[in-house]
Design an enzyme around this catalytic site. Structure first.
Site, short mmCIF file in Angstrom:
data_model
loop_
_atom_site.label_atom_id
_atom_site.label_comp_id
_atom_site.label_asym_id
_atom_site.label_seq_id
_atom_site.Cartn_x
_atom_site.Cartn_y
_atom_site.Cartn_z
CG HIS A 98 39.41 39.21 54.27
ND1 HIS A 98 38.86 40.22 53.53
CD2 HIS A 98 40.17 39.81 55.22
CE1 HIS A 98 39.26 41.39 54.02
NE2 HIS A 98 40.05 41.17 55.05
CD GLU A 125 43.11 38.37 57.91
OE1 GLU A 125 42.85 38.32 56.69
OE2 GLU A 125 43.38 39.44 58.49
NI NI Z 1 41.07 42.55 56.27
#
Ligand code: NI
Length: 174
Positions: A140, A137
């Site tokens: 991201h 994450e």
């Molecule tokens: Ni992902």
């Protein structure tokens, strides 16, 4: 103002997935509504982590729920991840890269410092799946997906699906 009604899962190669997200300036109703919407979307798609750029919002915020339960959703705002330990290679998928599961090398542990939805500082030492999801994450919000981290062999193995996603993206943006 974030229009949460417009939030949908964004798929590779959407631009929002490849840019560095901006810090959250203030935890207000807009952010609280965004987190609620992200939680609904993540659980609906049976994900265990979701970052704001994955719903089209370029902010440094993500949520995780390692068992996929609503009561275990944790919110990380403006997080800093410090990886540690050995490397560990496991199969990973991503809601923004549907149909692609590939081995990813990640650090086996990491530290995370962030702000939660109440505005309190949080600090956690993570290992195993927890450490892996935090690193995924965190990527991201820096504009990195599993596609960027794939080796040449995986890229070749998944070329059909990546091409399909690229073509679907072209149709959507034309
Ligand atoms: Ni992902």
């Amino acid at each position: 103002m974030i229009d949460v009604e417009k939030c949908r899962i964004t798929h590779y190669p959407a631009h929002v997935l490849s840019e560095r997200a901006r810090p959250v300036q203030q935890i207000d109703d807009g952010i609280r509504r965004l987190v609620e919407k992200m939680t609904d979307i993540m659980l609906e798609h049976k994900g265990i982590g979701l970052a704001a750029p994955q719903v089209g919002v370029p902010l440094r915020l993500f949520i995780i729920s390692l068992d996929g339960n609503r009561e275990n959703v944790r919110v990380y705002i403006n997080p800093t991840i410090t990886p540690g330990g050995e490397f560990d290679s496991r199969e990973e998928g991503c809601l923004s890269v549907p149909g692609v599961y590939t081995k990813m090398r990640r650090h086996s542990t990491c530290k995370v410092a962030a702000t939660d939805l109440s505005g309190d500082d949080i600090s956690e030492q993570a290992e195993g799946l927890h450490a892996r999801v935090l690193q995924h994450e965190s990527d991201h919000i820096d504009g990195i997906t599993i596609v960027n981290r794939m080796g040449q062999a995986a890229r070749i193995a998944h070329r059909k699906q990546l091409k399909k996603l690229t073509e679907e993206h072209k149709v959507r943006t034309e």
